[in-house]
Scaffold this motif. Structure first.
Motif, PDB file in Angstrom:
ATOM      1  N   ALA A  93     -54.380   2.610  15.693  1.00  0.00           N
ATOM      2  CA  ALA A  93     -53.634   3.848  15.526  1.00  0.00           C
ATOM      3  C   ALA A  93     -54.590   5.011  15.304  1.00  0.00           C
ATOM      4  N   ALA A  94     -54.113   6.217  15.628  1.00  0.00           N
ATOM      5  CA  ALA A  94     -54.936   7.409  15.486  1.00  0.00           C
ATOM      6  C   ALA A  94     -54.107   8.560  14.940  1.00  0.00           C
ATOM      7  N   THR A  95     -54.756   9.382  14.131  1.00  0.00           N
ATOM      8  CA  THR A  95     -54.139  10.615  13.679  1.00  0.00           C
ATOM      9  C   THR A  95     -55.210  11.680  13.542  1.00  0.00           C
ATOM     10  N   TYR A  96     -54.859  12.908  13.881  1.00  0.00           N
ATOM     11  CA  TYR A  96     -55.821  13.998  13.876  1.00  0.00           C
ATOM     12  C   TYR A  96     -56.179  14.378  12.443  1.00  0.00           C
ATOM     13  N   ARG A  97     -57.470  14.314  12.133  1.00  0.00           N
ATOM     14  CA  ARG A  97     -57.958  14.644  10.791  1.00  0.00           C
ATOM     15  C   ARG A  97     -59.347  15.238  10.925  1.00  0.00           C
ATOM     16  N   SER A  98     -59.417  16.519  11.194  1.00  0.00           N
ATOM     17  CA  SER A  98     -60.739  17.108  11.410  1.00  0.00           C
ATOM     18  C   SER A  98     -61.400  17.538  10.121  1.00  0.00           C
ATOM     19  N   GLY A  99     -60.645  17.675   9.031  1.00  0.00           N
ATOM     20  CA  GLY A  99     -61.223  18.116   7.777  1.00  0.00           C
ATOM     21  C   GLY A  99     -60.711  17.296   6.614  1.00  0.00           C
ATOM     22  N   GLY A 100     -61.186  17.637   5.404  1.00  0.00           N
ATOM     23  CA  GLY A 100     -60.748  16.938   4.211  1.00  0.00           C
ATOM     24  C   GLY A 100     -61.378  15.566   4.087  1.00  0.00           C
TER      25      GLY A 100
ATOM     26  N   ALA B  14     -46.396   5.858   8.814  1.00  0.00           N
ATOM     27  CA  ALA B  14     -45.835   7.172   9.144  1.00  0.00           C
ATOM     28  C   ALA B  14     -46.896   8.262   9.266  1.00  0.00           C
ATOM     29  N   GLU B  15     -48.087   8.001   8.787  1.00  0.00           N
ATOM     30  CA  GLU B  15     -49.147   9.009   8.834  1.00  0.00           C
ATOM     31  C   GLU B  15     -49.902   9.007  10.155  1.00  0.00           C
ATOM     32  N   TYR B  16     -49.623   8.050  10.999  1.00  0.00           N
ATOM     33  CA  TYR B  16     -50.325   7.953  12.278  1.00  0.00           C
ATOM     34  C   TYR B  16     -49.417   8.410  13.418  1.00  0.00           C
ATOM     35  N   ASP B  17     -50.003   9.139  14.369  1.00  0.00           N
ATOM     36  CA  ASP B  17     -49.229   9.730  15.457  1.00  0.00           C
ATOM     37  C   ASP B  17     -49.302   8.932  16.754  1.00  0.00           C
ATOM     38  N   TYR B  18     -50.372   8.183  16.938  1.00  0.00           N
ATOM     39  CA  TYR B  18     -50.580   7.483  18.198  1.00  0.00           C
ATOM     40  C   TYR B  18     -50.861   6.015  17.928  1.00  0.00           C
ATOM     41  N   TRP B  19     -50.305   5.170  18.795  1.00  0.00           N
ATOM     42  CA  TRP B  19     -50.396   3.720  18.617  1.00  0.00           C
ATOM     43  C   TRP B  19     -50.728   3.042  19.935  1.00  0.00           C
ATOM     44  N   GLY B  20     -51.479   1.965  19.840  1.00  0.00           N
ATOM     45  CA  GLY B  20     -51.704   1.104  20.979  1.00  0.00           C
ATOM     46  C   GLY B  20     -50.570   0.116  21.143  1.00  0.00           C
TER      47      GLY B  20
END
Length: 125
Positions: free
Chosen positions: A95-102, A110-116
């Motif tokens: 799974a992937a989710t956009y996190r460029s900072g922090g 629920a925190e992930y936007d994309y799934w294989g």
């Protein structure tokens, strides 16, 4: 839109090892937190591990046995699984989710936007 494709699953005896791979496309890979989850039959999907940059967190059930890593040049995240147990049997999802900072490490579904599509791992006793 990010696409994720897992590979590397299979059948292994207890105590054995497998390495899962997840190839990503469609985004700036280094900007994404990457996670591994798994789902056993009749159970909810559960967190396994997350990696951001070179830092990672793990579920207690896999800590010390599994290692997550990423190769930003290849847009790929890996999950090295050692000392496998029958209870590790599940479909494993990348799974992937956009996190460029922090400095937050997402670990909920629920925190992930994309799934294989998932890859089956079966550990025999």
């Amino acid at each position: 839109q990010v696409q994720l494709v897992e590979s590397g699953g299979g059948l292994v005896q207890a105590g054995g090892s497998l390495r899962l791979s997840c190839a990503a496309s469609g985004g700036t890979f280094s900007d994404y937190a990457m996670g591994w989850f798994r789902q056993a039959p009749g159970k909810e999907r559960e967190f396994v591990s997350t990696i951001r940059w070179t830092s990672s967190i793990y579920a207690d059930s896999v800590k010390g046995r599994f290692t997550i890593s990423r190769d930003n040049a290849k847009n790929t995240v890996y999950l090295q699984m050692n000392s496998l147990k029958p209870e590790d049997t599940a479909v494993y999802y990348c799974a992937a989710t956009y996190r460029s900072g922090g400095y937050y490490f997402p670990r909920r579904v629920a925190e992930y936007d994309y799934w294989g599509q998932g890859t089956q791992v079966t550990v025999s006793s």
